[in-house]
Design a protein around this motif. Structure first.
Motif: not given
Lengths: 233, 295
Positions: B12-31
């Motif tokens: 569960f936490m592993g997937q949340i982590l992967i989600g947060l990492i992908n989210g980090s790229f999504y956030a930087l790029l969409s910003l």
């Protein structure tokens, strides 16, 4: 008195629509000049063309000896012209203070924040509220105040009293008289004839894109018949 | 073994982590996309290519000049930002008077050109880029093992996003940017060089994409098409967050990354489309996006 702003043979277009047909106008240093005329005769376009917001222009515009017509828009303010638009142009995403501090200072001699706040006490109380939470009168005062900070030598003021209550109009009149006492040059476009007659030194009457009459405030009463006919007031 | 909703906590936490990492790229790029769209009204389709260029600057700087990761993190946004400024000044700025569609088509063409050029020189296959020694290894958090580099990506992305948000919302330059977004003509009439501001804004957006590219290099491989894989999702993020909303782009980036991660836990088959399903729902219920203002 020396001529500060000289407009000669100014033509201007909005797209294909030819709006100004050879406007001639001289404004002396320290003078308050008012352009009268019915709606759609080119008063606002004249101000916007002098400022450089309307780009499709021919003719001559010189300000303080500089050819303003050839300048890119962001240079006209640096030359000492300040424009207060009819719609006031207060920025919704900026606070009152941010709106006030937005225009860069272009020359020494502008008002300090303290002077501005003593001239417009309402703005001090509302410095941190969003610009568009202000009343119409406060927005007009903010729109004028932010130009007064910059050290502009000449204020182009487009219908400052439009839609405002009489008590606010009186306050704006007091501000304009204060500016005149400080030597500010003002070009005013105004529909409110009574207001204009209290602040202006000289009048131009505009009709279909040209200046048809020009007279000092002293001749106002003698010109009433012509004004009634031209302006429909 | 501890379970959450019938799933082992590590998974569960592993997937949340992967989600947060992908989210980090999504956030930087969409910003970056939101900043560019806000002021220039251009939908920057070249954003994925600029992200890819950032990763390549890091790779080539290392291979050709021996420049390490930390310097690359500064060099790449400068190089890609300067390239963006050049593109804006010489080409993109000529299109502002036309329909917005031309800006979109131009940047789309630019993206294809950049990706094609890089493919010609470097081939389509990915090239590895090693994480810096200081960030290799992992720490055991008790409920999961966290690779240090991945933790760093989340932290770095958060710092950059918050710095850009503060720049735009809290500084004088930011106030000028916001004002120019509302009424560029009036701001220019105040004596502010708005054309220059547009150039710098495009450079800032491109530079943000390049930072994301450098951060991504050690996780994904560096390849000419790495940007086109991620950019479609990023566009969905921008639409969900609301076009032109700075905080919206950041928050939505992380949220959708996590939503994607969680979907992988509960219904893996849907994980590739969950963001687009959310986009469709948001478009129906709140067309201006979660953080956008109704026009």
């Amino acid at each position: 008195m020396s001529t500060l702003l000289n407009v000669a043979g100014l033509n201007a277009w909005y797209g294909e629509s030819h709006v100004l047909h050879g406007v001639n106008m001289q404004v002396n240093e320290g003078e308050t000049v008012c352009i009268l005329g019915r709606n759609g005769m080119g008063k606002t376009t004249t101000l916007r063309s002098i400022m450089g917001i309307v780009r499709k222009r021919t003719g001559q515009i010189t300000f303080a000896g500089q050819d303003v017509l050839a300048m890119p828009l962001h240079r006209t303010a640096r030359a000492g012209l300040g424009f207060v638009p009819e719609e006031r142009g207060i920025f919704a995403t900026l606070s009152v203070d941010e709106n006030l501090m937005l225009p860069p200072v272009v020359a020494p001699g502008g008002m300090t924040l303290d002077e501005i706040y003593s001239l417009f006490p309402n703005l001090r109380e509302r410095r941190n509220s969003p610009g568009t939470k202000l009343s119409g009168g406060e927005q007009q005062m903010l729109a004028m105040a932010r130009i007064l900070r910059t050290g502009a030598r000449c204020l182009l003021l487009d219908e400052p009293t439009e839609g405002l209550a009489p008590v606010i109009i009186d306050a704006i009149g007091a501000v304009l008289r204060e500016l005149k006492a400080r030597g500010m040059t003002v070009v005013l476009v105004e529909q409110n004839f009574r207001f204009a007659s209290r602040v202006a030194d000289r009048f131009y009457v505009m009709d279909h894109g040209v200046m048809t009459h020009e007279f000092p405030v002293g001749e106002l009463n003698a010109r009433m018949d012509m004004l009634h006919e031209t302006l429909g007031v | 073994m501890t379970m959450i909703f019938g799933i082992p906590i590590q998974a569960f936490m592993g997937q949340i982590l992967i989600g947060l990492i992908n989210g980090s790229f999504y956030a930087l790029l969409s910003l970056g996309l939101a900043v560019i769209f806000g002021l220039l009204r251009v939908i920057n389709f070249a954003h994925g290519a600029q992200y890819m260029l950032g990763a390549f600057v890091a790779l080539l700087a290392l291979n050709w000049l021996g420049i390490n990761y930390w310097f690359a993190l500064i060099l790449a946004p400068l190089v890609v930002g300067a390239f963006g400024a050049l593109v804006e000044r010489t080409m993109l700025s000529r299109l502002y008077q036309l329909d917005h569609l031309y800006g979109l088509l131009f940047t789309f063409g630019l993206a294809l050109t950049l990706e094609g050029t890089m493919r010609w020189y470097f081939g389509a296959s990915g090239q590895p880029y090693a994480a810096p020694a200081a960030l290799t290894g992992a720490v055991n958090l008790g409920f999961m093992v966290l690779p240090i580099y991945r933790g760093w990506v989340i932290l770095a992305s958060l710092i950059v996003c918050l710095a850009v948000w503060a720049l735009i919302e809290k500084t004088r330059l930011g106030a000028t940017l916001r004002a120019a977004t509302e009424n560029p003509t009036l701001v220019q009439s105040f004596g502010i060089n708005v054309p220059m501001l547009l150039t710098l804004t495009y450079a800032l957006g491109a530079g943000l994409a390049a930072i994301a590219g450098v951060l991504a290099a050690p996780i994904y491989q560096v390849s000419p098409l790495m940007g086109s894989n991620i950019i479609i999702v990023v566009f969905a993020v921008v639409v969900v967050g609301g076009m032109g909303s700075i905080m919206g782009a950041i928050v939505t980036g992380y949220l959708l990354g996590v939503a994607e991660g969680l979907t992988k836990v509960f219904y893996p088959e849907a994980s590739n489309i969950v963001i687009f399903v959310i986009m469709a729902i948001v478009l129906i219920l709140r067309p201006a996006g979660l953080f956008g203002k109704e026009a």
